[in-house]
Design a protein around this motif. Structure first.
Motif, short mmCIF file in Angstrom:
data_model
loop_
_atom_site.label_atom_id
_atom_site.label_comp_id
_atom_site.label_asym_id
_atom_site.label_seq_id
_atom_site.Cartn_x
_atom_site.Cartn_y
_atom_site.Cartn_z
N GLU A 106 -71.31 13.15 31.67
CA GLU A 106 -71.32 12.28 30.48
C GLU A 106 -70.00 12.39 29.73
OE1 GLU A 106 -74.52 13.61 27.99
OE2 GLU A 106 -76.06 12.94 29.40
N VAL A 107 -69.55 11.25 29.22
CA VAL A 107 -68.34 11.19 28.42
C VAL A 107 -68.69 10.41 27.15
CG1 VAL A 107 -66.00 10.25 28.31
CG2 VAL A 107 -66.83 11.29 30.42
N THR A 108 -68.29 10.96 25.98
CA THR A 108 -68.59 10.34 24.69
C THR A 108 -67.32 10.29 23.85
OG1 THR A 108 -70.82 11.27 24.78
CG2 THR A 108 -70.06 10.49 22.62
N VAL A 109 -67.07 9.15 23.22
CA VAL A 109 -65.90 8.99 22.35
C VAL A 109 -66.10 9.78 21.06
CG1 VAL A 109 -64.47 7.34 21.06
CG2 VAL A 109 -65.41 6.69 23.29
N MET A 110 -65.14 10.69 20.78
CA MET A 110 -65.20 11.51 19.56
C MET A 110 -64.20 11.04 18.50
SD MET A 110 -65.50 15.30 21.28
CE MET A 110 -64.89 16.07 19.82
N ASP A 111 -63.02 10.58 18.94
CA ASP A 111 -61.97 10.19 18.00
C ASP A 111 -61.08 9.15 18.65
OD1 ASP A 111 -60.63 10.63 15.40
OD2 ASP A 111 -58.96 11.29 16.67
N ILE A 112 -60.58 8.23 17.84
CA ILE A 112 -59.70 7.16 18.33
C ILE A 112 -58.48 7.08 17.43
CG2 ILE A 112 -59.48 4.70 18.88
CD1 ILE A 112 -62.62 4.66 18.94
N ASP A 113 -57.29 7.14 18.02
CA ASP A 113 -56.03 6.91 17.32
C ASP A 113 -55.48 5.58 17.84
OD1 ASP A 113 -53.38 6.76 16.46
OD2 ASP A 113 -53.00 8.90 16.74
N HIS A 114 -55.81 4.50 17.13
CA HIS A 114 -55.43 3.16 17.59
C HIS A 114 -53.92 2.99 17.66
CE1 HIS A 114 -59.40 1.26 17.77
NE2 HIS A 114 -59.71 2.06 16.75
N ALA A 115 -53.18 3.55 16.72
CA ALA A 115 -51.73 3.38 16.69
C ALA A 115 -51.07 3.95 17.94
CB ALA A 115 -51.15 4.03 15.44
N LYS A 116 -51.59 5.08 18.43
CA LYS A 116 -51.00 5.73 19.62
C LYS A 116 -51.80 5.46 20.89
CE LYS A 116 -48.78 9.46 17.09
NZ LYS A 116 -48.65 10.90 16.93
N ARG A 117 -52.91 4.71 20.78
CA ARG A 117 -53.82 4.41 21.89
C ARG A 117 -54.41 5.68 22.50
NH1 ARG A 117 -50.38 0.90 25.69
NH2 ARG A 117 -51.85 1.77 27.18
N ARG A 118 -54.57 6.73 21.70
CA ARG A 118 -55.11 7.99 22.19
C ARG A 118 -56.57 8.12 21.80
NH1 ARG A 118 -49.81 11.83 21.28
NH2 ARG A 118 -48.58 10.67 22.79
N VAL A 119 -57.34 8.63 22.74
CA VAL A 119 -58.77 8.79 22.54
C VAL A 119 -59.17 10.21 22.93
CG1 VAL A 119 -61.06 7.92 23.17
CG2 VAL A 119 -59.10 6.34 23.11
N THR A 120 -59.98 10.84 22.07
CA THR A 120 -60.53 12.16 22.36
C THR A 120 -61.98 11.97 22.79
OG1 THR A 120 -59.10 13.16 20.70
CG2 THR A 120 -60.98 14.47 21.43
N LEU A 121 -62.32 12.59 23.91
CA LEU A 121 -63.64 12.41 24.52
C LEU A 121 -64.35 13.75 24.69
CD1 LEU A 121 -62.29 10.13 27.37
CD2 LEU A 121 -63.65 9.33 25.43
N LYS A 122 -65.61 13.79 24.32
CA LYS A 122 -66.46 14.95 24.64
C LYS A 122 -66.90 14.77 26.09
CE LYS A 122 -71.00 16.86 23.62
NZ LYS A 122 -72.23 16.64 22.85
N THR A 123 -66.80 15.84 26.88
CA THR A 123 -67.18 15.77 28.29
C THR A 123 -68.20 16.85 28.59
OG1 THR A 123 -65.30 17.19 28.92
CG2 THR A 123 -64.93 14.82 28.96
N VAL A 124 -69.22 16.49 29.38
CA VAL A 124 -70.25 17.46 29.73
C VAL A 124 -70.86 17.07 31.08
CG1 VAL A 124 -72.10 16.24 28.49
CG2 VAL A 124 -72.30 18.69 28.89
N CYS A 125 -71.22 18.10 31.86
CA CYS A 125 -72.01 17.90 33.07
C CYS A 125 -73.31 18.66 32.91
CB CYS A 125 -71.27 18.41 34.31
SG CYS A 125 -69.88 17.37 34.81
#
Length: 147
Positions: A106-125
Motif C-alpha cells: 500500500e502507498v498513501t500520499v502524506m505530503d505534496i509540495d506542488h512547487a517542487k512536484r515532490r510527494v511524500t508517501l507512506k509505504t507499507v506491506c
C-alpha cells in the motif's frame, strides 16, 4: 496479482493527501528464484530449505527487497504512476515474508509540495493484515503542465 487498481498516472495536480493505492501478490518460489537471479543475492535463507530451517526464521523467507519492489510497482504504476521518479525510500522490515504469503503493498500520499512536484508517501506491506515492512518514500511526480 489480485485486487489491484488500474495502471496509469495520477498527475501532481490531481493528487490529494490521503489518496491511496495498492497491489496484492502471492509470493511464489519462482518469484524468489527470479529475484535471486536478477539481484545475485543467493543467500541460502531464501533458497535452501535445509539451511533455512536452522535459522531464526525456521524456514525459507523471501528477500526483503522483493516486498519493497511491490511498493515500487505501486508507485511506478499507480500512485503517482507512469513518469514518477523515485528520490528516496526509507524502509523498516518487521517480519519475514514466506513462499506462499499474499502481500498487500500500500502507498498513501502524506505530503505534496506542488512547487517542487515532490510527494511524500507512506509505504507499507502487509501479510494477513499485519505489517511486514513499513517506510516512507519521496518521489518527483509527473505534471500535466508543460515545464
Amino acid at each position: 496479482m489480485l485486487d489491484n487498481f488500474p495502471r496509469g498516472t495520477i498527475c501532481i495536480e490531481e493528487l490529494e493527501i490521503g489518496m491511496s493505492r495498492h497491489i496484492v501478490k502471492e509470493v511464489t518460489d519462482r518469484d524468489i528464484e527470479l529475484f535471486a537471479e536478477v539481484s545475485t543475492d543467493r543467500n541460502p535463507v531464501h533458497l535452501d530449505d535445509e539451511f533455512a530451517k536452522d535459522t531464526i526464521f525456521e524456514g525459507r523467507i523471501a528477500h526483503g527487497m522483493l516486498s519493497a519492489g511491490l511498493i515500487s510497482a505501486v508507485i511506478g504504476e499507480q500512485l503517482p504512476g507512469h513518469g514518477t521518479i523515485y528520490m528516496g525510500q526509507q524502509l523498516t522490515f518487521l517480519a519475514p515474508v514466506r513462499p506462499g504469503d499474499v502481500v498487500r503493498a500500500e502507498v498513501t500520499v502524506m505530503d505534496i509540495d506542488h512547487a517542487k512536484r515532490r510527494v511524500t508517501l507512506k509505504t507499507v506491506c502487509l501479510v494477513d493484515g499485519k505489517p511486514v515492512l513499513k517506510g516512507e518514500a519521496k518521489v518527483l511526480a509527473p505534471s500535466a503542465k508543460l515545464d
